[in-house]
Write a protein that holds these residues in place. Structure first.
Motif, short mmCIF file in Angstrom:
data_model
loop_
_atom_site.label_atom_id
_atom_site.label_comp_id
_atom_site.label_asym_id
_atom_site.label_seq_id
_atom_site.Cartn_x
_atom_site.Cartn_y
_atom_site.Cartn_z
N GLN A 11 -2.74 -0.45 6.53
CA GLN A 11 -3.27 -1.72 7.03
C GLN A 11 -2.47 -2.14 8.26
OE1 GLN A 11 -2.82 -3.79 3.33
NE2 GLN A 11 -0.82 -4.63 3.82
N ARG A 29 -4.59 -0.99 -1.78
CA ARG A 29 -5.62 -1.73 -1.05
C ARG A 29 -6.94 -1.80 -1.84
NH1 ARG A 29 -6.67 -2.12 4.95
NH2 ARG A 29 -6.88 -4.23 4.14
N VAL A 30 -6.83 -2.06 -3.13
CA VAL A 30 -8.03 -2.22 -3.97
C VAL A 30 -8.67 -3.55 -3.59
CG1 VAL A 30 -8.89 -2.41 -6.32
CG2 VAL A 30 -6.91 -0.94 -5.82
N ARG A 31 -9.85 -3.49 -2.99
CA ARG A 31 -10.47 -4.73 -2.53
C ARG A 31 -11.99 -4.57 -2.47
NH1 ARG A 31 -9.22 -1.49 1.66
NH2 ARG A 31 -10.35 -1.70 3.63
N PRO A 52 -2.75 -8.67 4.83
CA PRO A 52 -4.08 -8.94 4.26
C PRO A 52 -4.17 -10.35 3.69
CG PRO A 52 -2.75 -7.63 2.73
CD PRO A 52 -1.90 -7.85 3.95
N VAL A 94 -16.27 -7.27 2.65
CA VAL A 94 -16.32 -8.56 3.33
C VAL A 94 -17.75 -9.07 3.12
CG1 VAL A 94 -16.17 -9.74 5.56
CG2 VAL A 94 -14.61 -7.84 5.05
N TYR A 100 0.86 -1.19 0.00
CA TYR A 100 0.00 0.00 0.00
C TYR A 100 0.89 1.23 0.00
CZ TYR A 100 1.35 -0.09 4.90
OH TYR A 100 2.08 -0.11 6.06
N ASP A 123 -8.00 -11.73 -0.50
CA ASP A 123 -9.01 -10.76 -0.93
C ASP A 123 -8.67 -9.33 -0.51
OD1 ASP A 123 -10.63 -12.71 -2.08
OD2 ASP A 123 -11.58 -13.16 -0.16
N GLY A 124 -7.57 -9.17 0.23
CA GLY A 124 -7.13 -7.83 0.59
C GLY A 124 -7.55 -7.36 1.97
N HIS A 125 -8.31 -8.21 2.69
CA HIS A 125 -8.77 -7.83 4.03
C HIS A 125 -7.80 -8.33 5.09
CE1 HIS A 125 -12.51 -6.78 2.09
NE2 HIS A 125 -12.60 -7.99 1.59
N THR A 126 -7.59 -7.54 6.13
CA THR A 126 -6.77 -8.02 7.25
C THR A 126 -7.66 -8.78 8.23
OG1 THR A 126 -7.12 -6.03 8.58
CG2 THR A 126 -5.26 -6.00 7.04
N GLU A 179 -9.87 -6.50 10.24
CA GLU A 179 -11.05 -6.00 9.54
C GLU A 179 -12.15 -7.06 9.46
OE1 GLU A 179 -8.37 -2.84 6.91
OE2 GLU A 179 -8.88 -4.79 6.07
N LYS A 180 -11.74 -8.30 9.18
CA LYS A 180 -12.74 -9.37 9.11
C LYS A 180 -13.36 -9.62 10.49
CE LYS A 180 -9.84 -12.05 6.97
NZ LYS A 180 -9.17 -13.20 6.34
#
Lengths: 336, 336
Positions: B200, A296-298, B204, A301, A279, B207-210, B213-214
């Motif tokens: 972040q 962070r293109v995502r 991640p 959830v 990032y 899918d780019g999520h940490t 965040e999930k």
């Protein structure tokens, strides 16, 4: 090379004004005579341009018929005081203050809505949007064909440099005091900015919105030519000297195709797309650069119609001075 | 006074574990024997409790049948290693790591969903959510009857203290190096955190999520008992030592009544509502406090179904240790 154009820069001693003069030189803009103007307090100092120091004069008595183009890089009050006179003198103007209504001076970000300029007549009156709106417009413009955009949610973490040199000095001073375990007596900011985040920049109106937030919403809708898109904007003050950061969530009517989004961002002008997993940051990437960094293109959830982005940009360069010069580059032909 | 209960704290040498022990003392929790446990590296040190230093022992060989209740305040791996053994020994557990599925250990924030505890049987297994989910749950719970909540958009700016003492030291060290104009060689963080924002916290997924965040999305949906609400979450790392800040936008199906929202927040437990025009900060308000601070309560710009909030909370206290102790206070009767 283009025929040189005589130019005035109002607010030439401010951070944005100085950078604007520097960018005119860097990009070899066809400047003939350069007139630097400021309020009476700042007049008398000088700013370097092409190896010479150009003296800054008072704007109050200035005869705008001496130039073809004026950049208004001071505050809204200065624009409101002198824009009519400049226009009446046949001088085109690019306003960076947000003071003029869109009907008079439409906001233009070349990467997003350069076509707006075709509908204007000399002497031109164009707005260069706030740094936040400019950054968002550059990043969202290439997605217009891919998303049926319903809403945009932005938290913009702004650098103190947007508030001028005093704010920069104060962040450094507060930080040093705290590291040396000395008691803090805030000045400039009304409370501790070092190692802290302030929830608003400037005073809010009766509805709780700051003028920066209202400007962001208004300008972004206009530049994206999407007056009905829902935009929530929160502009906060970060303990960062230079460079703005944006946490952005977009909602589309349909599922977002992330491959197409990445491809569109990859080929878009004015954007540097950072690879997945990494990032960009304000300090490490954006400062001193002419592009908007996107990372962070995502998706969401469990939410396929959501798109999240992280943007960083140099608030003084790409966010303000450079965009105004890019607009001027498009106007050159019409000025000759 | 309640009959004393023998208690174990796993992860007692960490920031949250130490604070948890301190809060048990502050709130006069009926602690009988207090057993402090940690990994082999941290065992041997001691933590103060009621005027004595309690020795920290190794968790590996610990016999959980010695206590009625165990707080798991270490990482998910530690919870996964020892939760089964604790449960089999008849020990109730409150897990702060997010490692256990909701079906086994539902996440509970007393201000939001204390009723969930009524459905559980001893030995209890309860989760105390992540600091971000806990803070958001406290602030959003009183609005459930007022909004037909469609979506929640959160940008959480997290303090470095959530990553432990090394992170705190590194922010101070980097800041001092930069103020002294010395070249920066980042450690702990992979880049400059001083005077910067990192997009972040943690790595991640594909899918780019940490995982933070999930966890925020999953836990907030569960605690609010609203599994279908759309939640976008971005957790960023701020150059702040202690205290988290949250920029929150909510969308309702209908127009939001701001007067009712303010009244509900004003009377809600666990919340300090800051008056309009002002706002709370992490450092100035939240740190060391037991409440979630709420400010900048406002609608949208031309968007009546939108509600914006700014929250700050002490990530170690209200976000973690205090919430776990509050859950324990509700469980006490069932443990005797």
């Amino acid at each position: 090379m283009s025929q040189p154009i005589d130019i005035a820069v109002i607010g030439a001693t401010g951070t944005v004004g100085e950078t604007l003069v520097q960018i005119l030189e860097e990009r070899d803009f066809p400047v003939g005579n350069l007139h630097l103007l400021a309020s009476s307090e700042s007049a008398g100092s000088s700013v370097p341009f092409r190896g010479k120091n150009v003296r800054v004069r008072e704007v109050d008595a200035y005869d705008f018929s001496k130039v073809k183009l004026a950049f208004f890089a001071a505050g809204p009050a200065v624009t409101l005081s002198f824009a009519d006179r400049a226009h009446a003198a046949g001088c085109s103007l690019i306003d960076l203050s947000g003071a003029l209504p869109a009907e008079r001076a439409p906001q233009v970000v070349p990467e997003a809505n350069a076509g707006v300029l075709d509908g204007l007549k000399a002497p031109f009156q164009v707005g260069s949007p706030s740094p936040s709106a400019t950054t968002l417009a550059v990043a969202l413009a290439p997605l217009r064909g891919l998303l049926d955009l319903q809403s945009v949610h932005v938290t913009a973490s702004l650098a103190v440099s947007a508030l001028g040199r005093e704010a920069v000095t104060e962040l450094a001073r507060q930080t040093a005091e705290l590291l040396n375990m000395r008691p803090l007596e805030p000045s400039f900011f009304d409370r501790q900015i070092a190692f802290n985040l302030l929830a608003q920049v400037g005073a809010p109106d009766a509805d709780g919105h700051t003028s920066l937030e209202k400007r962001l919403v208004r300008e972004l809708r206009q530049v994206l030519a999407n007056p009905s898109v829902k935009i929530s904007a929160t502009c906060i003050q970060a303990p960062v000297f230079f460079g703005d950061s944006f946490s952005v969530t977009l909602r589309s009517a349909d599922a977002v195709d992330l491959k197409k989004v990445n491809a569109a961002l990859e080929r878009a002008p004015g954007i540097e797309l950072v690879e997945a997993g990494d990032y960009p940051t304000a300090v490490g990437d954006a400062v001193g650069q002419d592009v908007v960094y996107v990372g962070r293109v995502r998706g969401g959830v469990d939410e396929p119609a959501e798109l999240n982005l992280w943007l960083t940009s140099d608030n003084v360069r790409k966010g303000a001075a450079l965009n105004a010069v890019q607009v001027a580059e498009l106007l050159i032909k019409g000025l000759l």
